[in-house]
Write a protein that holds these residues in place. Sequence first.
Motif, short mmCIF file in Angstrom:
data_model
loop_
_atom_site.label_atom_id
_atom_site.label_comp_id
_atom_site.label_asym_id
_atom_site.label_seq_id
_atom_site.Cartn_x
_atom_site.Cartn_y
_atom_site.Cartn_z
N LEU C 247 0.83 -1.21 0.00
CA LEU C 247 0.00 0.00 0.00
C LEU C 247 0.87 1.26 0.00
O LEU C 247 0.55 2.23 -0.69
CB LEU C 247 -0.91 0.01 1.23
CG LEU C 247 -2.18 -0.82 1.12
CD1 LEU C 247 -2.97 -0.77 2.42
CD2 LEU C 247 -3.05 -0.26 -0.02
N LEU C 248 1.94 1.21 0.78
CA LEU C 248 2.85 2.36 0.83
C LEU C 248 3.43 2.63 -0.56
O LEU C 248 3.46 3.78 -1.02
CB LEU C 248 3.97 2.09 1.84
CG LEU C 248 5.04 3.16 1.99
CD1 LEU C 248 4.42 4.44 2.53
CD2 LEU C 248 6.17 2.68 2.91
N GLY C 249 3.85 1.55 -1.22
CA GLY C 249 4.40 1.70 -2.57
C GLY C 249 3.38 2.30 -3.53
O GLY C 249 3.70 3.20 -4.32
N VAL C 250 2.15 1.83 -3.44
CA VAL C 250 1.10 2.35 -4.33
C VAL C 250 0.85 3.82 -4.02
O VAL C 250 0.73 4.65 -4.94
CB VAL C 250 -0.20 1.53 -4.17
CG1 VAL C 250 -1.35 2.21 -4.90
CG2 VAL C 250 0.01 0.11 -4.68
N ALA C 251 0.78 4.16 -2.72
CA ALA C 251 0.54 5.56 -2.36
C ALA C 251 1.63 6.45 -2.93
O ALA C 251 1.35 7.52 -3.51
CB ALA C 251 0.49 5.70 -0.83
N GLN C 252 2.89 6.03 -2.81
CA GLN C 252 4.00 6.83 -3.32
C GLN C 252 3.91 6.97 -4.83
O GLN C 252 4.09 8.05 -5.40
CB GLN C 252 5.33 6.19 -2.94
CG GLN C 252 5.66 6.30 -1.46
CD GLN C 252 7.02 5.75 -1.16
OE1 GLN C 252 7.62 5.07 -1.99
NE2 GLN C 252 7.53 6.02 0.02
N SER C 253 3.61 5.84 -5.48
CA SER C 253 3.57 5.82 -6.93
C SER C 253 2.45 6.71 -7.47
O SER C 253 2.65 7.49 -8.40
CB SER C 253 3.39 4.36 -7.37
OG SER C 253 3.42 4.25 -8.75
N VAL C 254 1.27 6.60 -6.84
CA VAL C 254 0.14 7.44 -7.26
C VAL C 254 0.44 8.90 -6.95
O VAL C 254 0.17 9.80 -7.76
CB VAL C 254 -1.16 6.96 -6.57
CG1 VAL C 254 -2.28 7.96 -6.80
CG2 VAL C 254 -1.55 5.58 -7.09
N GLY C 267 3.09 8.81 0.80
CA GLY C 267 3.30 7.65 1.67
C GLY C 267 3.19 8.03 3.13
O GLY C 267 2.52 7.36 3.91
N HIS C 268 3.85 9.15 3.51
CA HIS C 268 3.81 9.60 4.90
C HIS C 268 2.37 9.87 5.32
O HIS C 268 1.94 9.54 6.42
CB HIS C 268 4.61 10.89 5.09
CG HIS C 268 6.08 10.74 4.82
ND1 HIS C 268 6.75 9.56 5.03
CD2 HIS C 268 7.00 11.63 4.38
CE1 HIS C 268 8.03 9.73 4.73
NE2 HIS C 268 8.20 10.97 4.32
N ILE C 269 1.63 10.51 4.41
CA ILE C 269 0.27 10.90 4.78
C ILE C 269 -0.62 9.67 4.94
O ILE C 269 -1.42 9.59 5.88
CB ILE C 269 -0.29 11.92 3.75
CG1 ILE C 269 0.41 13.26 4.01
CG2 ILE C 269 -1.80 12.07 3.86
CD1 ILE C 269 0.21 14.29 2.94
N LEU C 270 -0.41 8.66 4.08
CA LEU C 270 -1.17 7.42 4.25
C LEU C 270 -0.87 6.81 5.62
O LEU C 270 -1.78 6.40 6.35
CB LEU C 270 -0.80 6.41 3.14
CG LEU C 270 -1.41 5.02 3.32
CD1 LEU C 270 -2.93 5.08 3.17
CD2 LEU C 270 -0.83 4.02 2.34
N ALA C 271 0.41 6.78 6.00
CA ALA C 271 0.78 6.19 7.29
C ALA C 271 0.11 6.94 8.43
O ALA C 271 -0.42 6.35 9.36
CB ALA C 271 2.30 6.18 7.46
N LEU C 272 0.13 8.28 8.36
CA LEU C 272 -0.48 9.07 9.43
C LEU C 272 -1.99 8.88 9.46
O LEU C 272 -2.60 8.82 10.54
CB LEU C 272 -0.14 10.56 9.26
CG LEU C 272 1.29 10.97 9.58
CD1 LEU C 272 1.37 12.47 9.77
CD2 LEU C 272 1.82 10.27 10.82
#
Lengths: 232, 342, 289
Positions: C247-254, C267-272
């Motif tokens: 999921l982190l990879g997808v978030a960064q890629s998108v 990615g950071h924002i998804l984690a938060l």
Amino acid sequence: MSMLVVDSIEVFYGEFQALFGVSLEVAEGETVAIIGANGAGKTTLLRTIAGVLRPRSGQVQYRGMRIDGRPAYAVTRLGIAMVPEGRKIFPSLSVRENLLIGRQSGRKGPWTLERVFDLFPVLRERADFPGIDLSGGQQQMLAIGRALMSNPDLILMDEISLGLAPVVVRELYETVQAITRTGTTVVIVEQDVTRSLQVADRVYCLLEGEVSLSGRPTDLSREQISLAYFGV
Amino acid sequence: MIKARVAEAPAGWKQLSVIRFTALGALVIGALVSLPFWGGPGVMRMMVEFLTLLALAQLWNLLAGYTGLVSIGQQAWIGIGGYALIVAADDLGLPIPLGLVLGGVTAALLALPAAGLLFRLRGGYFSVGTWVVAEILRLLVTNSTDWLRGGLGRTLAATGAMARETRELLTYALAVVIGLGVVALVHLLMRSRTGLALTAIRDSETAAANLGVETQRIKLFVYLLCAFGTGVVGALIYLNLLRITPDAAFSVQWTAFMIFIVIIGGIGTIEGPIIGAILFFILRQFLADFGEWSLILLGAVAVVMMIFAPEGIWGIIRRRWQFEIFPVHRRIGAGSDNAHAA
Amino acid sequence: MDWVGTIVQGLLLGGFYALYGIGLSLIFGVMRLVNLAHGDLIVCAAYLSLVLIEVSGLPPLLTLAIVIPVMFGLGVLLQRGVLNRVLGLGPMPPLLITFGISIIIQNGLLLAFTADTQRLPAGSLETASVPVGGWATVGVLPLLNMAIAILAIIGLQQFMGRTDLGRAFRATSDDPTTAELMGIDSKRIYGLAMGASLALIAVAGILLGMRTTFGPSDGPARLIYAFEAVIIGGLGSLWGTLAGGLLLGVAQSVGAALNPGWFQLAGHILALLVLAIRPTGLFARTRDL
């Protein structure tokens, strides 16, 4: 020669002294009870023998070998097993896995999973349940079984009757006697004086970190024990 | 059974008498205040750097050493403080001292929601979390290409109108106020009821909670206070440097300095960071090119000290001579964890 | 915009993060320690491979045979020689020691290799890809990495569940004092855990090094990705960490597809967000190390 010799040990928790020159001897095949009130130093004594605590002075010898200062796992591998206070079942391990942990001592001997299951059939029934889902009495059986799985020559049992119903305690002590009949040496720490005197060949009473009395249960009077236990 | 014994400052330890403590304080303050009259601008600049490092280290020590919150993301508030000063002074036309206060306030305001998330993380994961917060702020600033000019950074223009001497004097005065202020703040805080509660939390959070200490609220208070303080110091740093870029301002190196100073000097004491800051500063003067080697050296010294002398230089001195300058030292007796002697 | 391609690229990138995260949570699971030098050690493995390639001319994939055991040994050494000395003193000393080591490694790499970014010469493997279902092509290297991540999870689970040593790991994780009473040398267990963690991340470090560039100061970002994979997936769940990494990879890629500056930020924002909405992670199980 004694199997276990504790020679005038002094044990501290930080600045607080818990044991004052405690000495004790246990012969091969004997069952010895250590009694005393809450806070007398019984568990401290047992944990020092097991290598969890180090005495500031004095010695612990096992079969003529100094073992104080050795780490607990090394002491266990020499053949001293512990049934810890509060049972300390590993919560993420099943009943069977808790027993198998006993094999970590690396010692060969008569005790196998099957034989422990024969001794405590209820553990076989619940072998694949998490260890902590058992009742208090069953957990105590598991803790004893786990210690047996290490094929010890000496078992240290810490307050195995604590918090259990009298009928369960009676059952547990019957198994303790069955274990002693196999020739295994047992040291029991108990607050339940009557119970421990029934199974013990000899008894030591601790009072405020010192041995206040020792002898054969048959040689000691109720008054002597009461005085040594409460100090009044 | 739990045997916890509370001991006041170790019996028989020497403490400075009130008169000597006051005299020492007066001497230090006197020297700092009179410095512009006898020291040149070079000495003043050095003192500004020293005082900022000292303040940063004291604040990190308050956070980690006294409260157990091991943040490795304090650079977040340095960056925020620096940028807030430039925005306040250049974009809003506010006076410099107010810009410094605003740096602290902005940091604390951002630290509040950050704490809401970070306080859900335990132990080491909290530490990494603080780093993530700093990274997010760095990236947000970097992405603000118009207003904050992104990765290029900005330059403080408001002081351009001032005479150089005036600016240097102002910077120095603010540094003295902040440096001494932070030391006084930590000292007074640790002597207060909050300080006692903090010591209790650090020694055993469960025990402190059982004693009715509102651990979360006190930790939050300290976290916000340290964000505020570090924000103010961050503004001061960029008042001195004038030029800010996100990569430098939000660099983890700031926190590395704080940590190394505190560990080497002595964690959990007020004297420790002072000694650490002095040593760090001397090292920095000797190694003109303060590059990789000095950081490797500092890191290695800190690691070795953590293993063999976790109490730091001041801890060793204090034990050897049984002496302390700031009388805040209180101890909760050891042996409360496993002293359930049967 | 090619959304499918973006997501597939994200998933493949996420496989690397998953492996970073598994290494991090293995350590945390066994000894409640967060290794702040985790990311720098990943980078270290890539540099180790680089040196081997330059010295011996080995192809990058073969350097794994040397780098994995070396990193394992380094982990055992780090744990037994350094971190085991501060056991039982609370969480702060090991944390600060690994922070110090992180700074030492970063600056050591800077001295030895300069700030220039490097890349492991993978030759044709670098760009080799296989078509998947006719709608996307997938690089061989990230596929290999994904397979290793999945194998690592299955292997770890079998090891933890079925072997005496694995049970000793779990018992030590539950209660080290009682584990010692059962004859388990907890310091040895900790040493092995750190060794295993570094061996795992060595694989990810080298495979990623063949695919993209790396530099001396990349460590902290990789520590953060490992952390975010764990947080998104949920502490204590290996499959969760895999999902978290993906999921982190997808978030960064998108994020990067929308705006090049948003790669890390997304990615950071998804984690938060996960931390805010579901602090136990999206796929947390109660306990499974």
